[in-house]
Design a protein around this motif. Structure first.
Motif, PDB file in Angstrom:
ATOM      1  N   ALA A 155      37.934  60.125  37.700  1.00 25.80           N
ATOM      2  CA  ALA A 155      36.919  61.166  37.535  1.00 25.80           C
ATOM      3  C   ALA A 155      35.561  60.735  38.066  1.00 25.80           C
ATOM      4  N   HIS A 156      35.407  59.437  38.358  1.00 31.17           N
ATOM      5  CA  HIS A 156      34.125  58.914  38.847  1.00 31.17           C
ATOM      6  C   HIS A 156      34.390  58.061  40.083  1.00 31.17           C
ATOM      7  N   GLN A 157      34.796  58.720  41.149  1.00 31.45           N
ATOM      8  CA  GLN A 157      35.146  58.019  42.382  1.00 31.45           C
ATOM      9  C   GLN A 157      33.940  57.334  43.016  1.00 31.45           C
ATOM     10  N   GLU A 158      32.779  57.885  42.816  1.00 27.97           N
ATOM     11  CA  GLU A 158      31.564  57.317  43.393  1.00 27.97           C
ATOM     12  C   GLU A 158      30.746  56.589  42.327  1.00 27.97           C
ATOM     13  N   GLY A 159      30.290  55.401  42.656  1.00 32.11           N
ATOM     14  CA  GLY A 159      29.327  54.719  41.785  1.00 32.11           C
ATOM     15  C   GLY A 159      29.897  53.701  40.831  1.00 32.11           C
ATOM     16  N   TYR A 160      31.203  53.781  40.521  1.00 34.73           N
ATOM     17  CA  TYR A 160      31.786  52.850  39.551  1.00 34.73           C
ATOM     18  C   TYR A 160      32.808  51.936  40.225  1.00 34.73           C
ATOM     19  N   SER A 161      32.663  50.647  40.011  1.00 32.27           N
ATOM     20  CA  SER A 161      33.585  49.666  40.584  1.00 32.27           C
ATOM     21  C   SER A 161      34.676  49.267  39.608  1.00 32.27           C
ATOM     22  N   ALA A 162      34.395  49.403  38.303  1.00 31.96           N
ATOM     23  CA  ALA A 162      35.351  48.916  37.303  1.00 31.96           C
ATOM     24  C   ALA A 162      35.132  49.601  35.956  1.00 31.96           C
ATOM     25  N   CYS A 163      36.113  49.404  35.101  1.00 38.35           N
ATOM     26  CA  CYS A 163      36.047  49.939  33.738  1.00 38.35           C
ATOM     27  C   CYS A 163      36.588  48.879  32.783  1.00 38.35           C
ATOM     28  N   VAL A 164      35.869  48.630  31.692  1.00 37.65           N
ATOM     29  CA  VAL A 164      36.274  47.639  30.689  1.00 37.65           C
ATOM     30  C   VAL A 164      36.232  48.290  29.309  1.00 37.65           C
ATOM     31  N   HIS A 165      36.648  47.564  28.303  1.00 41.39           N
ATOM     32  CA  HIS A 165      36.622  48.096  26.934  1.00 41.39           C
ATOM     33  C   HIS A 165      36.465  46.953  25.942  1.00 41.39           C
ATOM     34  N   ASN A 166      36.369  47.290  24.690  1.00 41.21           N
ATOM     35  CA  ASN A 166      36.208  46.257  23.663  1.00 41.21           C
ATOM     36  C   ASN A 166      37.522  45.515  23.435  1.00 41.21           C
ATOM     37  N   THR A 167      37.407  44.308  22.924  1.00 44.32           N
ATOM     38  CA  THR A 167      38.564  43.444  22.694  1.00 44.32           C
ATOM     39  C   THR A 167      38.437  42.770  21.334  1.00 44.32           C
ATOM     40  N   LYS A 168      39.547  42.664  20.644  1.00 51.11           N
ATOM     41  CA  LYS A 168      39.566  41.909  19.382  1.00 51.11           C
ATOM     42  C   LYS A 168      39.862  40.444  19.703  1.00 51.11           C
ATOM     43  N   VAL A 169      39.037  39.549  19.196  1.00 49.84           N
ATOM     44  CA  VAL A 169      39.242  38.113  19.384  1.00 49.84           C
ATOM     45  C   VAL A 169      39.980  37.567  18.161  1.00 49.84           C
ATOM     46  N   ALA A 201      29.463  44.078  39.793  1.00 50.53           N
ATOM     47  CA  ALA A 201      28.145  44.664  39.514  1.00 50.53           C
ATOM     48  C   ALA A 201      27.396  44.960  40.815  1.00 50.53           C
ATOM     49  N   PHE A 202      27.619  44.142  41.843  1.00 51.70           N
ATOM     50  CA  PHE A 202      27.039  44.409  43.156  1.00 51.70           C
ATOM     51  C   PHE A 202      27.633  45.686  43.766  1.00 51.70           C
ATOM     52  N   MET A 203      28.940  45.855  43.570  1.00 55.46           N
ATOM     53  CA  MET A 203      29.664  46.949  44.219  1.00 55.46           C
ATOM     54  C   MET A 203      29.455  48.307  43.540  1.00 55.46           C
ATOM     55  N   GLY A 204      29.063  48.301  42.287  1.00 53.72           N
ATOM     56  CA  GLY A 204      28.863  49.559  41.570  1.00 53.72           C
ATOM     57  C   GLY A 204      28.644  49.314  40.090  1.00 53.72           C
ATOM     58  N   LYS A 205      28.675  50.368  39.336  1.00 54.76           N
ATOM     59  CA  LYS A 205      28.499  50.247  37.895  1.00 54.76           C
ATOM     60  C   LYS A 205      29.825  49.879  37.217  1.00 54.76           C
ATOM     61  N   ILE A 206      29.716  49.217  36.078  1.00 57.33           N
ATOM     62  CA  ILE A 206      30.883  48.864  35.276  1.00 57.33           C
ATOM     63  C   ILE A 206      30.805  49.671  33.986  1.00 57.33           C
ATOM     64  N   ARG A 207      31.803  50.479  33.732  1.00 56.85           N
ATOM     65  CA  ARG A 207      31.816  51.330  32.537  1.00 56.85           C
ATOM     66  C   ARG A 207      32.469  50.602  31.372  1.00 56.85           C
ATOM     67  N   TYR A 208      31.786  50.606  30.229  1.00 59.04           N
ATOM     68  CA  TYR A 208      32.317  50.006  29.003  1.00 59.04           C
ATOM     69  C   TYR A 208      32.778  51.121  28.071  1.00 59.04           C
ATOM     70  N   LEU A 209      34.043  51.054  27.630  1.00 61.33           N
ATOM     71  CA  LEU A 209      34.591  52.005  26.663  1.00 61.33           C
ATOM     72  C   LEU A 209      34.622  51.347  25.289  1.00 61.33           C
ATOM     73  N   LYS A 210      34.217  52.071  24.272  1.00 63.46           N
ATOM     74  CA  LYS A 210      34.052  51.493  22.937  1.00 63.46           C
ATOM     75  C   LYS A 210      35.374  51.157  22.249  1.00 63.46           C
ATOM     76  N   GLU A 211      36.481  51.781  22.688  1.00 61.45           N
ATOM     77  CA  GLU A 211      37.763  51.556  22.023  1.00 61.45           C
ATOM     78  C   GLU A 211      38.228  50.106  22.170  1.00 61.45           C
ATOM     79  N   THR A 212      38.812  49.570  21.116  1.00 59.63           N
ATOM     80  CA  THR A 212      39.378  48.221  21.142  1.00 59.63           C
ATOM     81  C   THR A 212      40.833  48.339  21.551  1.00 59.63           C
ATOM     82  N   MET A 213      41.143  47.881  22.776  1.00 60.23           N
ATOM     83  CA  MET A 213      42.485  48.121  23.313  1.00 60.23           C
ATOM     84  C   MET A 213      43.225  46.863  23.742  1.00 60.23           C
ATOM     85  N   SER A 214      42.663  45.690  23.445  1.00 60.80           N
ATOM     86  CA  SER A 214      43.366  44.439  23.752  1.00 60.80           C
ATOM     87  C   SER A 214      42.992  43.373  22.741  1.00 60.80           C
TER      88      SER A 214
END
Length: 374
Positions: free
Chosen positions: A127-141, A207-220
């Motif tokens: 849905a965000h082909q322009e501007g975003y290089s990656a997507c991450v989310h929260n993780t339980k340690v 970060a050089f290539m675009g924005k990195i989106r952080y999702l609040k859900e803990t999925m790993s």
């Protein structure tokens, strides 16, 4: 209809390639494999599991899942350990065998705990082909020493990671098991590559290539101090020599990054953020190698100090065995009464973090007195 809004079909080909490194993970690999095959998606994905000549039952477990889920689990078995030979397994072995337009990661002793992980991340990037290089989310340690758990990130809302956060903290803002990136951004430029800091290098490159989106859900879930892991072998058992070597490698990377940024004519504000981090690292290395004496002896180091922050507090033990607590106590006893309670409290407890904005502000105010002390 926008690309990100189209409905994917299973016959469209592989959309996501997952890279999994395994070595003597028989205690954990089943959790990782279960997390992979339980994903619910409207697209095809593959998991390339690289076993680096494990000497335990890890290969047999991988074969079991490869036979049961042949369209998903694609194993790569080694008869000789490649990591010990200096082979770069991800770019040289796994990446050429993959075909997904997105790449995700999960090591064999970690696992995914949400069956919608891949779908959520693909939905966002489509849905965000322009501007975003990656997507991450929260993780339980998960601390394998005592079973305690905590969240990697305290943020409770979806947001974009800032360039400053990524350059300053690297992949500390997210765990590798949460990362999904666009295939074209997998390889960082050779000008900034440093073998010991693959995750940090990749994070900054993204970060050089675009924005990195952080999702609040803990999925790993990230297992810390798992048997045979880097954390179990290294953390808590770090010699002074190794600590200095690690700091030297970190400094080498940020120096390369600053040079690369200048050559690429990146935005002035981005270059300034990189310089702050590089100055911080240069000063940390200087103090680790030389102690506190002479910290302000040259105009260059004084300039670096105020640009990079109060970084000489980085190490808990300085030259001649002067501990942070001892220095704080001495400083407070000899000069503490001259300073406001906030500064006395920081010095008394020794709780001074790297580049603490509050501390730097106070520090600049009392620069002369500190120089006299040192």
């Amino acid at each position: 209809m926008r690309i990100g809004q189209r409905r994917m079909r299973m016959e469209d080909g592989i959309v996501v390639s997952v890279y999994c490194l395994a070595y003597n993970h028989e205690q954990y690999i089943r959790d990782a494999l279960e997390g992979f095959v339980r994903q619910k998606t409207n697209f095809r994905y593959e998991v390339l599991v690289h076993d680096d000549a494990s000497t335990d039952n890890t290969p047999a477990i991988i074969r079991e899942y490869a036979q049961k889920y042949p369209d998903i689990i694609k194993p790569i078995f080694q008869t000789e350990n490649q990591y010990s030979k200096g082979v770069k397994i991800l770019p040289e072995i796994i990446h050429p065998k993959s075909s997904g337009r997105y790449i995700a990661f999960c090591e064999g002793d970690d696992y995914w705990c949400d069956e919608n992980k891949l779908q959520r991340q693909v939905d966002f990037l489509e849905a965000h082909q322009e501007g975003y290089s990656a997507c991450v989310h929260n993780t339980k340690v998960l601390d394998c020493r005592n079973g305690e758990t905590y969240l990697k990130n305290r943020s409770r809302k979806d947001r974009d990671l800032t360039f400053r956060q990524v350059v300053k903290y690297g992949s500390s803002e997210f765990q590798a098991s949460s990362l999904m990136l666009r295939r074209e951004f997998f390889n960082a430029p050779k000008e900034i590559r440093v073998r010991s800091f693959g995750d940090y290098t990749l994070a900054v490159h993204l970060a050089f290539m675009g924005k990195i989106r952080y999702l609040k859900e803990t999925m790993s879930v990230y297992r810390m101090f798992s048997a045979g892991s880097w954390t179990s072998r290294n953390l808590g058992n770090v010699s002074e020599e190794r600590f200095i070597r690690t700091q030297a490698e970190t400094t080498e990377f940020t120096t390369k990054l600053y040079r690369y940024g200048r050559e690429q004519n990146i935005a002035a504000w981005q270059l300034d953020e990189i310089k702050k981090v590089n100055d911080r690292n240069l000063l940390q290395l200087y103090v680790l190698e030389n102690g506190l004496k002479g910290l302000f002896s040259t105009a260059e180091r004084r300039k670096m100090f105020w640009h990079g922050g109060a970084v000489f507090i980085r190490s808990s033990v300085f030259q001649n065995g002067i501990s942070m607590a001892a220095m704080s106590k001495n400083f407070h006893q000899n000069r503490g009464q001259r300073y406001p309670s906030g500064l006395r409290k920081l010095l008394r407890g020794g709780k001074i973090s790297i580049c603490s904005e509050k501390f730097i502000l106070l520090f600049r105010t009392y620069k002369t007195e500190l120089e006299n002390y040192i």
